[in-house]
Motif scaffolding. Structure first.
Motif, mmCIF file in Angstrom:
data_model
loop_
_atom_site.group_PDB
_atom_site.id
_atom_site.type_symbol
_atom_site.label_atom_id
_atom_site.label_comp_id
_atom_site.label_asym_id
_atom_site.label_seq_id
_atom_site.Cartn_x
_atom_site.Cartn_y
_atom_site.Cartn_z
ATOM 1 N N ASP A 125 0.816 -1.217 0.000
ATOM 2 C CA ASP A 125 0.000 0.000 0.000
ATOM 3 C C ASP A 125 0.851 1.269 0.000
ATOM 4 O OD1 ASP A 125 -2.405 -1.447 0.030
ATOM 5 O OD2 ASP A 125 -2.311 -1.659 2.212
ATOM 6 N N MET A 126 1.895 1.255 -0.781
ATOM 7 C CA MET A 126 2.789 2.407 -0.881
ATOM 8 C C MET A 126 2.048 3.581 -1.508
ATOM 9 S SD MET A 126 6.526 2.426 -2.709
ATOM 10 C CE MET A 126 5.837 2.271 -4.364
ATOM 11 N N ALA A 127 2.204 4.779 -0.927
ATOM 12 C CA ALA A 127 1.455 5.929 -1.435
ATOM 13 C C ALA A 127 2.287 7.200 -1.510
ATOM 14 C CB ALA A 127 0.225 6.184 -0.562
ATOM 15 N N SER A 128 3.304 7.359 -0.670
ATOM 16 C CA SER A 128 4.049 8.620 -0.618
ATOM 17 C C SER A 128 4.999 8.746 -1.802
ATOM 18 C CB SER A 128 4.835 8.723 0.689
ATOM 19 O OG SER A 128 5.898 7.794 0.697
ATOM 20 N N ALA A 129 5.262 9.991 -2.191
ATOM 21 C CA ALA A 129 6.148 10.250 -3.324
ATOM 22 C C ALA A 129 7.567 9.761 -3.044
ATOM 23 C CB ALA A 129 6.157 11.747 -3.640
ATOM 24 N N ASP A 130 8.055 9.984 -1.823
ATOM 25 C CA ASP A 130 9.412 9.538 -1.490
ATOM 26 C C ASP A 130 9.535 8.028 -1.579
ATOM 27 O OD1 ASP A 130 10.305 12.099 -1.070
ATOM 28 O OD2 ASP A 130 9.918 12.076 1.095
ATOM 29 N N ALA A 131 8.497 7.313 -1.134
ATOM 30 C CA ALA A 131 8.527 5.854 -1.216
ATOM 31 C C ALA A 131 8.556 5.394 -2.673
ATOM 32 C CB ALA A 131 7.309 5.267 -0.497
ATOM 33 N N TYR A 132 7.780 6.033 -3.532
ATOM 34 C CA TYR A 132 7.807 5.715 -4.961
ATOM 35 C C TYR A 132 9.221 5.864 -5.515
ATOM 36 C CZ TYR A 132 2.871 5.189 -6.331
ATOM 37 O OH TYR A 132 1.594 4.717 -6.539
ATOM 38 N N LEU A 260 18.959 8.536 -12.378
ATOM 39 C CA LEU A 260 18.159 9.209 -13.404
ATOM 40 C C LEU A 260 16.997 8.338 -13.861
ATOM 41 C CD1 LEU A 260 21.067 10.732 -15.550
ATOM 42 C CD2 LEU A 260 19.530 11.975 -14.033
ATOM 43 N N CYS A 261 17.268 7.053 -14.131
ATOM 44 C CA CYS A 261 16.208 6.157 -14.617
ATOM 45 C C CYS A 261 15.156 5.898 -13.548
ATOM 46 C CB CYS A 261 16.822 4.839 -15.073
ATOM 47 S SG CYS A 261 17.885 4.973 -16.508
ATOM 48 N N GLY A 262 15.610 5.609 -12.326
ATOM 49 C CA GLY A 262 14.667 5.299 -11.262
ATOM 50 C C GLY A 262 13.771 6.470 -10.920
ATOM 51 N N ALA A 263 14.360 7.662 -10.787
ATOM 52 C CA ALA A 263 13.565 8.840 -10.444
ATOM 53 C C ALA A 263 12.577 9.181 -11.547
ATOM 54 C CB ALA A 263 14.493 10.024 -10.176
ATOM 55 N N THR A 264 13.012 9.067 -12.806
ATOM 56 C CA THR A 264 12.115 9.363 -13.927
ATOM 57 C C THR A 264 10.975 8.355 -14.011
ATOM 58 O OG1 THR A 264 13.949 10.343 -15.168
ATOM 59 C CG2 THR A 264 12.002 9.711 -16.417
ATOM 60 N N THR A 265 11.288 7.076 -13.838
ATOM 61 C CA THR A 265 10.251 6.045 -13.900
ATOM 62 C C THR A 265 9.234 6.229 -12.775
ATOM 63 O OG1 THR A 265 11.805 4.486 -14.896
ATOM 64 C CG2 THR A 265 9.817 3.559 -13.912
ATOM 65 N N ALA A 266 9.698 6.644 -11.600
ATOM 66 C CA ALA A 266 8.788 6.827 -10.465
ATOM 67 C C ALA A 266 7.713 7.858 -10.768
ATOM 68 C CB ALA A 266 9.582 7.235 -9.224
#
Length: 347
Positions: A125-132, A260-266
């Motif tokens: 149940d992940m919801a926060s932007a930082d967790a994403y 770069l890839c992880g942050a963009t995909t999130a």
């Protein structure tokens, strides 16, 4: 050969001429980026006049046109940032692996980030932007390591062809796992499917701000490694002879690309082929020197994703095509051309 009493004509150094040409392309790309940013704010399903554009940029919301401009501003910013990140990440991956087929999508990095996010949403149940963001970066990193290990097995080590095949197989496997995770969860299936296509629609500053520190770190790490990537391009033995710590340089460069890839995909979902197309085009313009290739790939990625977003708004009016669909339509034929040009059997 010079003749006595006759002065030989002065010639400008080749490097000076080439640097001027490279500077021309760099300035031209900046101008193109500015033009596309302007078009991204003005073009959409609703036409807006200059008065509404100026008022919308000032933050006014007195009319529908001004509201449309106000919505397009964060969308434009996100498209530019995401495109720049993926273009730079593709150039870094191609430099680190010395693989012309390297790309965050083809090597499975984006799909690894996607799977991690989907698991986090469906099971925890992940919801926060930082967790994403953290989850996507972790997934991208694990996927990159997994693909490199699989591609390194057997005789010859991590050849370009083996890495491309390992990445493609990993992407397919992770995509199937995403479907398996989402199927029992009808409550999140629609949102996940939309996010998986990859797009910048619905962007807000609240979505963009949390990802900025990660993108800034990725940009800084990647752009500062240009000289080390030039050394790695000469081969591991020669790079080590020049004093480079090859393993450390590769690891740090990979970290920048993963951020770069992880942050963009999130924030955007997995967007494919952009990291493959942009570095190849930029290499044709400025050559293989990473001191020029990395900045131009950053600008070129931003331009391509902005252009894809603008095209997606126009071709399906009054509906829209997500940028992930447009980049796939452009990138798939380009990938086939690269494979044929590089003679995959010899890789």
């Amino acid at each position: 050969m010079t003749i006595a009493g006759v002065k030989s004509p002065t010639r400008r150094p080749v490097s000076l001429r080439s640097n001027r040409t490279r500077s021309f392309w760099l300035i031209g790309m900046v101008a193109l980026l500015a033009l596309l940013c302007g078009l991204s704010v003005t073009v959409g399903t609703r036409e807006v006049g200059w008065a509404d554009i100026v008022a919308g940029l000032a933050g006014q919301l007195d009319s529908i046109g001004q509201a449309a401009v106000n919505v397009r501003i964060p969308r434009t910013l996100l498209a530019a940032l995401a495109g720049a990140a993926l273009g730079l990440a593709g150039a870094i991956m191609q430099g680190v692996t010395r693989n012309p087929l390297a790309d965050p999508g083809i090597l499975g990095v984006n799909m690894g980030a996607s799977l991690a996010v989907v698991v986090g949403v469906a099971w925890f149940d992940m919801a926060s932007a930082d967790a994403y963001i953290w989850t996507a970066i972790l997934g991208a990193g694990c996927s990159a390591v997994f693909v490199y290990v699989i591609g390194s097995l057997g005789r010859g080590g991590a050849t370009p062809l083996k890495l491309a095949l390992a990445g493609a197989a990993t992407s397919v496997a992770f995509s199937s796992m995403v479907i398996a995770v989402v199927l029992p969860r009808a409550d999140i299936a629609g949102g996940i499917r939309s996010w998986q296509i990859g797009g910048v629609g619905g962007a807000t500053f609240e979505r963009i701000f949390p990802v900025l520190p990660f993108l800034a770190a990725g940009f800084a790490i990647s752009l500062l490694l240009a000289r080390k990537l030039n050394s790695l391009a000469l081969g591991d033995e020669l790079a080590a002879g020049l004093g480079e710590r090859v393993a450390v340089a590769r690891a740090v460069a990979a970290l920048g690309a993963i951020l770069l890839c992880g942050a963009t995909t999130a924030v955007c979902g997995p967007i494919g082929f952009l990291g493959l197309v942009v570095p190849h085009v930029c290499r044709l313009l400025v050559g293989v020197d990473h001191r020029w290739l990395l900045p131009l790939s950053t600008l070129g990625g931003a331009c391509l994703l902005l252009a894809a977003d603008i095209v997606g708004r126009i071709v399906a009016r009054p509906a829209e095509l997500d940028v992930g669909i447009v980049t796939a339509l452009v990138g798939a034929p380009f990938f086939i051309w690269i494979v044929r040009r590089q003679r995959v059997r010899e890789l």
